[in-house]
Design a protein around this motif. Structure first.
Motif, PDB file in Angstrom:
ATOM      1  N   ALA A  37      -7.440  21.915  -7.167  1.00  0.00           N
ATOM      2  CA  ALA A  37      -6.708  21.061  -8.106  1.00  0.00           C
ATOM      3  C   ALA A  37      -5.209  21.345  -8.095  1.00  0.00           C
ATOM      4  CB  ALA A  37      -7.264  21.240  -9.522  1.00  0.00           C
ATOM      5  N   ALA A  38      -4.837  22.529  -7.658  1.00  0.00           N
ATOM      6  CA  ALA A  38      -3.415  22.914  -7.650  1.00  0.00           C
ATOM      7  C   ALA A  38      -2.676  22.441  -6.393  1.00  0.00           C
ATOM      8  CB  ALA A  38      -3.301  24.431  -7.768  1.00  0.00           C
ATOM      9  N   GLN A  39      -3.413  21.940  -5.410  1.00  0.00           N
ATOM     10  CA  GLN A  39      -2.793  21.508  -4.155  1.00  0.00           C
ATOM     11  C   GLN A  39      -2.855  19.992  -4.038  1.00  0.00           C
ATOM     12  OE1 GLN A  39      -3.835  24.056  -0.682  1.00  0.00           O
ATOM     13  NE2 GLN A  39      -5.261  24.974  -2.154  1.00  0.00           N
ATOM     14  N   THR A  40      -1.707  19.379  -3.738  1.00  0.00           N
ATOM     15  CA  THR A  40      -1.646  17.928  -3.648  1.00  0.00           C
ATOM     16  C   THR A  40      -1.531  17.461  -2.197  1.00  0.00           C
ATOM     17  OG1 THR A  40       0.763  17.774  -3.775  1.00  0.00           O
ATOM     18  CG2 THR A  40      -0.469  17.815  -5.888  1.00  0.00           C
ATOM     19  N   LEU A  41      -1.812  16.194  -2.014  1.00  0.00           N
ATOM     20  CA  LEU A  41      -1.646  15.569  -0.707  1.00  0.00           C
ATOM     21  C   LEU A  41      -0.191  15.671  -0.264  1.00  0.00           C
ATOM     22  CD1 LEU A  41      -2.780  13.930   1.650  1.00  0.00           C
ATOM     23  CD2 LEU A  41      -2.429  11.865   0.257  1.00  0.00           C
ATOM     24  N   ALA A  42       0.739  15.543  -1.199  1.00  0.00           N
ATOM     25  CA  ALA A  42       2.158  15.655  -0.862  1.00  0.00           C
ATOM     26  C   ALA A  42       2.474  17.045  -0.311  1.00  0.00           C
ATOM     27  CB  ALA A  42       3.024  15.360  -2.089  1.00  0.00           C
ATOM     28  N   GLN A  43       1.899  18.075  -0.893  1.00  0.00           N
ATOM     29  CA  GLN A  43       2.136  19.438  -0.414  1.00  0.00           C
ATOM     30  C   GLN A  43       1.565  19.638   0.984  1.00  0.00           C
ATOM     31  OE1 GLN A  43       0.234  21.209  -3.825  1.00  0.00           O
ATOM     32  NE2 GLN A  43       2.159  22.133  -4.511  1.00  0.00           N
ATOM     33  N   ILE A  44       0.370  19.112   1.224  1.00  0.00           N
ATOM     34  CA  ILE A  44      -0.254  19.240   2.536  1.00  0.00           C
ATOM     35  C   ILE A  44       0.592  18.483   3.570  1.00  0.00           C
ATOM     36  CG2 ILE A  44      -2.313  18.727   3.926  1.00  0.00           C
ATOM     37  CD1 ILE A  44      -2.753  20.947   1.863  1.00  0.00           C
ATOM     38  N   SER A  45       1.034  17.295   3.202  1.00  0.00           N
ATOM     39  CA  SER A  45       1.866  16.498   4.102  1.00  0.00           C
ATOM     40  C   SER A  45       3.166  17.226   4.433  1.00  0.00           C
ATOM     41  CB  SER A  45       2.163  15.136   3.464  1.00  0.00           C
ATOM     42  OG  SER A  45       2.963  14.355   4.312  1.00  0.00           O
ATOM     43  N   ALA A  46       3.777  17.835   3.438  1.00  0.00           N
ATOM     44  CA  ALA A  46       5.014  18.592   3.662  1.00  0.00           C
ATOM     45  C   ALA A  46       4.760  19.786   4.568  1.00  0.00           C
ATOM     46  CB  ALA A  46       5.608  19.037   2.327  1.00  0.00           C
TER      47      ALA A  46
ATOM     48  N   ALA B  19      -5.826 -10.005   8.445  1.00  0.00           N
ATOM     49  CA  ALA B  19      -5.348  -9.557   9.752  1.00  0.00           C
ATOM     50  C   ALA B  19      -4.401  -8.375   9.643  1.00  0.00           C
ATOM     51  CB  ALA B  19      -4.668 -10.712  10.477  1.00  0.00           C
ATOM     52  N   ARG B  20      -3.633  -8.318   8.601  1.00  0.00           N
ATOM     53  CA  ARG B  20      -2.702  -7.200   8.408  1.00  0.00           C
ATOM     54  C   ARG B  20      -3.215  -6.239   7.333  1.00  0.00           C
ATOM     55  NH1 ARG B  20       1.618  -7.730  11.491  1.00  0.00           N
ATOM     56  NH2 ARG B  20       2.351  -9.805  12.024  1.00  0.00           N
ATOM     57  N   GLY B  21      -4.514  -6.294   7.105  1.00  0.00           N
ATOM     58  CA  GLY B  21      -5.121  -5.459   6.086  1.00  0.00           C
ATOM     59  C   GLY B  21      -5.320  -4.033   6.545  1.00  0.00           C
ATOM     60  N   GLY B  22      -5.966  -3.297   5.701  1.00  0.00           N
ATOM     61  CA  GLY B  22      -6.226  -1.895   5.980  1.00  0.00           C
ATOM     62  C   GLY B  22      -6.208  -1.111   4.690  1.00  0.00           C
ATOM     63  N   PHE B  23      -5.717   0.108   4.767  1.00  0.00           N
ATOM     64  CA  PHE B  23      -5.725   1.001   3.614  1.00  0.00           C
ATOM     65  C   PHE B  23      -4.326   1.551   3.352  1.00  0.00           C
ATOM     66  CE2 PHE B  23      -9.972   0.955   5.308  1.00  0.00           C
ATOM     67  CZ  PHE B  23     -10.770   0.882   4.183  1.00  0.00           C
ATOM     68  N   ARG B  24      -4.042   1.708   2.076  1.00  0.00           N
ATOM     69  CA  ARG B  24      -2.828   2.371   1.601  1.00  0.00           C
ATOM     70  C   ARG B  24      -3.251   3.362   0.532  1.00  0.00           C
ATOM     71  NH1 ARG B  24       0.808  -2.777  -0.039  1.00  0.00           N
ATOM     72  NH2 ARG B  24       0.727  -3.847   1.944  1.00  0.00           N
ATOM     73  N   LEU B  25      -2.373   4.299   0.255  1.00  0.00           N
ATOM     74  CA  LEU B  25      -2.657   5.215  -0.854  1.00  0.00           C
ATOM     75  C   LEU B  25      -2.710   4.420  -2.154  1.00  0.00           C
ATOM     76  CD1 LEU B  25      -0.425   8.330  -0.049  1.00  0.00           C
ATOM     77  CD2 LEU B  25      -2.876   8.033   0.335  1.00  0.00           C
ATOM     78  N   GLY B  26      -3.627   4.797  -3.013  1.00  0.00           N
ATOM     79  CA  GLY B  26      -3.772   4.138  -4.310  1.00  0.00           C
ATOM     80  C   GLY B  26      -2.884   4.746  -5.381  1.00  0.00           C
ATOM     81  N   ARG B  27      -2.371   5.924  -5.108  1.00  0.00           N
ATOM     82  CA  ARG B  27      -1.463   6.623  -6.029  1.00  0.00           C
ATOM     83  C   ARG B  27      -0.451   7.391  -5.189  1.00  0.00           C
ATOM     84  NH1 ARG B  27      -6.677   8.856  -8.220  1.00  0.00           N
ATOM     85  NH2 ARG B  27      -6.129  10.970  -7.638  1.00  0.00           N
ATOM     86  N   PRO B  28       0.623   7.820  -5.806  1.00  0.00           N
ATOM     87  CA  PRO B  28       1.577   8.646  -5.051  1.00  0.00           C
ATOM     88  C   PRO B  28       0.906   9.933  -4.576  1.00  0.00           C
ATOM     89  CG  PRO B  28       2.551   7.898  -7.125  1.00  0.00           C
ATOM     90  CD  PRO B  28       1.091   7.528  -7.167  1.00  0.00           C
ATOM     91  N   PRO B  29       1.290  10.435  -3.399  1.00  0.00           N
ATOM     92  CA  PRO B  29       0.645  11.640  -2.868  1.00  0.00           C
ATOM     93  C   PRO B  29       0.813  12.861  -3.762  1.00  0.00           C
ATOM     94  CG  PRO B  29       2.533  11.023  -1.517  1.00  0.00           C
ATOM     95  CD  PRO B  29       2.318   9.921  -2.510  1.00  0.00           C
ATOM     96  N   GLU B  30       1.821  12.864  -4.608  1.00  0.00           N
ATOM     97  CA  GLU B  30       2.013  13.974  -5.564  1.00  0.00           C
ATOM     98  C   GLU B  30       0.944  13.984  -6.642  1.00  0.00           C
ATOM     99  OE1 GLU B  30       5.626  12.729  -3.580  1.00  0.00           O
ATOM    100  OE2 GLU B  30       4.399  11.595  -4.994  1.00  0.00           O
ATOM    101  N   GLU B  31       0.251  12.863  -6.800  1.00  0.00           N
ATOM    102  CA  GLU B  31      -0.778  12.732  -7.836  1.00  0.00           C
ATOM    103  C   GLU B  31      -2.199  12.828  -7.285  1.00  0.00           C
ATOM    104  OE1 GLU B  31      -0.119   9.167 -10.094  1.00  0.00           O
ATOM    105  OE2 GLU B  31       2.005   9.644 -10.394  1.00  0.00           O
ATOM    106  N   ILE B  32      -2.339  13.069  -5.992  1.00  0.00           N
ATOM    107  CA  ILE B  32      -3.663  13.177  -5.378  1.00  0.00           C
ATOM    108  C   ILE B  32      -3.895  14.641  -5.014  1.00  0.00           C
ATOM    109  CG2 ILE B  32      -5.124  12.496  -3.441  1.00  0.00           C
ATOM    110  CD1 ILE B  32      -3.379   9.918  -3.255  1.00  0.00           C
ATOM    111  N   THR B  33      -4.851  15.258  -5.681  1.00  0.00           N
ATOM    112  CA  THR B  33      -5.149  16.665  -5.395  1.00  0.00           C
ATOM    113  C   THR B  33      -6.287  16.765  -4.381  1.00  0.00           C
ATOM    114  OG1 THR B  33      -6.833  16.960  -7.115  1.00  0.00           O
ATOM    115  CG2 THR B  33      -4.504  17.299  -7.770  1.00  0.00           C
TER     116      THR B  33
END
Length: 175
Positions: free
Chosen positions: A133-142, A61-75
């Motif tokens: 490869a040089a751009q991360t999810l963390a950078q896009i989020s920022a 019921a409280r399921g769903g999706f979370r990041l599997g790694r820190p956003p700094e590690e997802i390109t």
């Protein structure tokens, strides 16, 4: 990577709404509704991201999706490859070998080395993959955070929280 489809765009947007939500999974249905797309479509994208370890799925019921790694590690390349597969940008058909002047026998120089067109495409693909490869999810989020008003992040959180509180809204959304 023959063509980056809209699936990558939807996947990236979904990932953006998971940044900073490590303790609260977000449902695939809610992520789809937030983007105005069919849940069944997004769930297929999320399944590919899960297989690549980019997201983790939680049932219940409280399921769903979370990041599997820190956003700094997802390109961005990780996301593209997870969703599209690692396909070449250019699929060389070796047209040079079918030149009418080379019939019935091709000269050795015609087949020497990589086709010049293919070589140029390989260089372009290498540059594109390197850039992704040089751009991360963390950078896009920022980057999104610098563009949006300060209240936007709270509005997004409120929207998802209200969805959890109102399951009747979700009943007619399909699988």
């Amino acid at each position: 990577m023959a063509h980056i489809t809209v699936s990558v765009e939807y996947g990236m947007h979904s990932l953006l709404w998971l940044v900073g939500e490590s303790d609260r999974p977000r449902s695939g249905r809610d992520l789809a509704a937030f983007q105005g797309i069919p849940p069944s479509y997004l769930l297929k994208v999320l399944a590919k991201l899960e297989k690549a370890g980019i997201v983790r799925a939680f049932e219940g019921a409280r399921g769903g999706f979370r990041l599997g790694r820190p956003p700094e590690e997802i390109t961005l390349l990780d996301v593209v490859d997870a969703i599209e597969g690692r396909k070449p940008l250019f699929d060389c058909q070796e047209v040079r070998g079918r030149c009418a002047l080379f019939q019935p026998e091709r000269p050795a120089w015609a087949d020497h080395g990589v086709c010049s067109i293919h070589a140029a495409m390989l260089q372009a693909e290498k540059a594109m993959r390197s850039s992704l490869a040089a751009q991360t999810l963390a950078q896009i989020s920022a980057s999104v955070a610098t563009k949006a008003p300060d209240t936007f992040s709270a509005s997004v959180s409120d929207w998802f929280e209200n969805r959890k509180a109102q399951p009747a809204q979700r009943a007619g959304e399909g699988t």
